[in-house]
Write a protein that holds these residues in place. Structure first.
Motif, PDB file in Angstrom:
ATOM      1  N   GLY A   1      47.977  42.534  21.243  1.00  0.00           N
ATOM      2  CA  GLY A   1      47.015  41.476  20.966  1.00  0.00           C
ATOM      3  C   GLY A   1      47.588  40.093  21.211  1.00  0.00           C
ATOM      4  O   GLY A   1      46.896  39.186  21.700  1.00  0.00           O
ATOM      5  N   LEU A   2      48.859  39.928  20.875  1.00  0.00           N
ATOM      6  CA  LEU A   2      49.527  38.647  21.087  1.00  0.00           C
ATOM      7  C   LEU A   2      49.583  38.313  22.571  1.00  0.00           C
ATOM      8  O   LEU A   2      49.249  37.194  22.993  1.00  0.00           O
ATOM      9  CB  LEU A   2      50.934  38.720  20.495  1.00  0.00           C
ATOM     10  CG  LEU A   2      51.691  37.422  20.262  1.00  0.00           C
ATOM     11  CD1 LEU A   2      50.985  36.551  19.237  1.00  0.00           C
ATOM     12  CD2 LEU A   2      53.108  37.732  19.788  1.00  0.00           C
ATOM     13  N   LEU A   3      49.988  39.293  23.390  1.00  0.00           N
ATOM     14  CA  LEU A   3      50.078  39.052  24.831  1.00  0.00           C
ATOM     15  C   LEU A   3      48.701  38.806  25.427  1.00  0.00           C
ATOM     16  O   LEU A   3      48.536  37.933  26.292  1.00  0.00           O
ATOM     17  CB  LEU A   3      50.757  40.234  25.512  1.00  0.00           C
ATOM     18  CG  LEU A   3      52.257  40.380  25.214  1.00  0.00           C
ATOM     19  CD1 LEU A   3      52.776  41.716  25.720  1.00  0.00           C
ATOM     20  CD2 LEU A   3      53.046  39.231  25.835  1.00  0.00           C
TER      21      LEU A   3
ATOM     22  N   GLY B   1      46.186  37.441  23.994  1.00  0.00           N
ATOM     23  CA  GLY B   1      45.804  36.078  23.652  1.00  0.00           C
ATOM     24  C   GLY B   1      46.572  35.038  24.442  1.00  0.00           C
ATOM     25  O   GLY B   1      45.996  34.067  24.951  1.00  0.00           O
ATOM     26  N   LEU B   2      47.881  35.228  24.587  1.00  0.00           N
ATOM     27  CA  LEU B   2      48.709  34.251  25.288  1.00  0.00           C
ATOM     28  C   LEU B   2      48.314  34.115  26.746  1.00  0.00           C
ATOM     29  O   LEU B   2      48.246  33.006  27.287  1.00  0.00           O
ATOM     30  CB  LEU B   2      50.186  34.635  25.171  1.00  0.00           C
ATOM     31  CG  LEU B   2      50.807  34.463  23.787  1.00  0.00           C
ATOM     32  CD1 LEU B   2      52.159  35.154  23.720  1.00  0.00           C
ATOM     33  CD2 LEU B   2      50.946  32.988  23.431  1.00  0.00           C
ATOM     34  N   PHE B   3      48.040  35.249  27.404  1.00  0.00           N
ATOM     35  CA  PHE B   3      47.670  35.187  28.815  1.00  0.00           C
ATOM     36  C   PHE B   3      46.238  34.723  29.012  1.00  0.00           C
ATOM     37  O   PHE B   3      45.808  34.522  30.156  1.00  0.00           O
ATOM     38  CB  PHE B   3      47.906  36.541  29.485  1.00  0.00           C
ATOM     39  CG  PHE B   3      49.353  36.774  29.855  1.00  0.00           C
ATOM     40  CD1 PHE B   3      49.929  36.079  30.915  1.00  0.00           C
ATOM     41  CD2 PHE B   3      50.126  37.669  29.141  1.00  0.00           C
ATOM     42  CE1 PHE B   3      51.257  36.284  31.255  1.00  0.00           C
ATOM     43  CE2 PHE B   3      51.464  37.877  29.475  1.00  0.00           C
ATOM     44  CZ  PHE B   3      52.031  37.181  30.539  1.00  0.00           C
ATOM     45  N   SER B   4      45.498  34.535  27.926  1.00  0.00           N
ATOM     46  CA  SER B   4      44.147  33.994  28.014  1.00  0.00           C
ATOM     47  C   SER B   4      44.119  32.476  27.899  1.00  0.00           C
ATOM     48  O   SER B   4      43.071  31.858  28.141  1.00  0.00           O
ATOM     49  CB  SER B   4      43.270  34.587  26.893  1.00  0.00           C
ATOM     50  OG  SER B   4      43.171  35.979  26.996  1.00  0.00           O
ATOM     51  N   LEU B   5      45.237  31.877  27.510  1.00  0.00           N
ATOM     52  CA  LEU B   5      45.290  30.428  27.332  1.00  0.00           C
ATOM     53  C   LEU B   5      45.207  29.710  28.682  1.00  0.00           C
ATOM     54  O   LEU B   5      45.597  30.268  29.713  1.00  0.00           O
ATOM     55  CB  LEU B   5      46.584  30.033  26.618  1.00  0.00           C
ATOM     56  CG  LEU B   5      46.740  30.572  25.192  1.00  0.00           C
ATOM     57  CD1 LEU B   5      48.117  30.203  24.644  1.00  0.00           C
ATOM     58  CD2 LEU B   5      45.649  30.029  24.287  1.00  0.00           C
TER      59      LEU B   5
ATOM     60  N   ALA C   1      45.971  39.115  17.288  1.00  0.00           N
ATOM     61  CA  ALA C   1      47.041  40.109  17.163  1.00  0.00           C
ATOM     62  C   ALA C   1      46.956  40.829  15.822  1.00  0.00           C
ATOM     63  O   ALA C   1      47.116  42.059  15.739  1.00  0.00           O
ATOM     64  CB  ALA C   1      48.399  39.434  17.316  1.00  0.00           C
ATOM     65  N   SER C   2      46.666  40.088  14.770  1.00  0.00           N
ATOM     66  CA  SER C   2      46.527  40.685  13.443  1.00  0.00           C
ATOM     67  C   SER C   2      45.339  41.636  13.383  1.00  0.00           C
ATOM     68  O   SER C   2      45.398  42.686  12.730  1.00  0.00           O
ATOM     69  CB  SER C   2      46.362  39.588  12.381  1.00  0.00           C
ATOM     70  OG  SER C   2      47.502  38.766  12.318  1.00  0.00           O
ATOM     71  N   ALA C   3      44.262  41.274  14.067  1.00  0.00           N
ATOM     72  CA  ALA C   3      43.077  42.130  14.084  1.00  0.00           C
ATOM     73  C   ALA C   3      43.376  43.454  14.776  1.00  0.00           C
ATOM     74  O   ALA C   3      42.940  44.521  14.330  1.00  0.00           O
ATOM     75  CB  ALA C   3      41.920  41.407  14.778  1.00  0.00           C
TER      76      ALA C   3
END
Length: 318
Positions: free
Chosen positions: A258-260, A262-266, A287-289
């Protein structure tokens, strides 16, 4: 976008009851879990790592095909067995691992295997601490990371300590600490950091690591206590979602996926050391979700959610 290369262990998680009787056998391994999680969230993924020439190895290859994960660099070691991890759950659903890795395909990846990998074919590299536990895999991962650094392609590292695999703690810690200085993202759990720095305050250890990494993106997960995300001068604490826990196997891997995603969506998908507080909260919440969803089912890969389970049509969290 180009795929993210997930490089590391792929194995079979063998779930056993309290008496040691095998209940189920499911594909797993931290890096493979994260690759599947990322692919289901819509992040193009590729896998690189040792696959055995047995039925378990063929099952892993079938999984990669089903999940549309490229596997040109899934090194097929036909004379080796596929690694395995016996998993028993304690009363709180926490997994206890016993590994069969020595002599297996997972452990047999060499620096020569990674020489044909061109970092420019990928958006990033994600790897983990298990490969650093023995040779020649440790040198292969270090060599691959160097290639990505030289090409200015982001590297993500999940420490994911497995004490049962570590014969020499001092040597492993020295190697892992050296490795953790350069990646654009380093993630570790509370258990990881307490094992690394026994008797030290977790928050102090986290701050020291972030400082040693000169402000590069550093993430700490702490189960029900949530997570910390530090980027440059920004440090955000994220709350964990409340769910009915069935099995925590793979929760950290889901968080990484989830973290990755999100990061690659920035807008600037490589400026991870300059996140705003709002960006840190956004990627951390997603990421938490994902991690919360993984907790709700047994088996990390079976539990990995899909994009529609986490995001609304407009890209916001549900």
């Amino acid at each position: 976008m180009k795929p993210v290369l997930f490089f590391g262990e792929a194995l079979m998680d063998q779930f056993c009851d309290a008496a040691g009787e095998l209940q189920s056998s499911l594909p797993g391994g931290s890096v493979l879990n994260a690759a599947v999680g990322a692919a289901r969230l819509g992040l193009p993924a590729a896998f690189g790592g040792g696959i055995g020439g047995d039925e378990e190895g063929r099952a892993l290859l079938r999984l990669l095909n089903r999940e549309h994960i490229a596997h040109r660099f899934a090194f097929y070691k036909k004379d080796r067995a596929t690694a395995a991890a016996e998993v028993r759950l304690d009363a709180k659903g926490q997994p206890i691992f016993a590994f069969r890795r020595a002599g297996c395909a997972d452990e047999a990846v060499t620096p020569d295997d990674v020489e044909e990998i061109d970092p420019n074919d990928f958006s990033g590299l994600h790897c983990g601490g298990v490969m650093l536990a023995s040779e020649p895999g440790a040198s292969a991962q270090e060599r691959l990371a160097e290639k990505f650094y030289d090409a200015a392609v982001p590297v993500s590292f999940d420490l994911n300590v497995r004490p049962a695999l570590i014969a020499d703690k001092t040597a492993f810690c020295e190697r892992a600490l050296k490795f953790m200085i350069r990646p654009q993202l380093v993630k570790f759990s509370r258990d990881d950091i307490e094992w690394f720095f026994p008797g030290e305050d977790v928050n102090d250890s986290f701050a020291a690591m972030h400082q040693a990494r000169r402000g590069a993106l550093t993430v700490l997960t702490a189960g029900v206590q949530g997570s910390l995300i530090a980027s440059g001068q920004v440090c955000e604490r994220l709350f964990a979602y409340s769910v009915a826990v069935a099995d925590t196997t793979g929760c950290g891997d889901g968080y990484a996926a989830g973290l990755l995603r999100g990061l690659f969506s920035l807008p600037d998908a490589t400026a991870w050391d300059e996140l705003t507080a709002e960006q840190a909260r956004w990627v951390g919440s997603s990421a938490s979700a994902v991690a919360a969803r993984v907790c709700e089912k047994q088996g990390a890969i079976a539990a990995m959610p899909r994009y529609r389970d986490i995001y609304s049509a407009d890209g916001t969290h549900q």
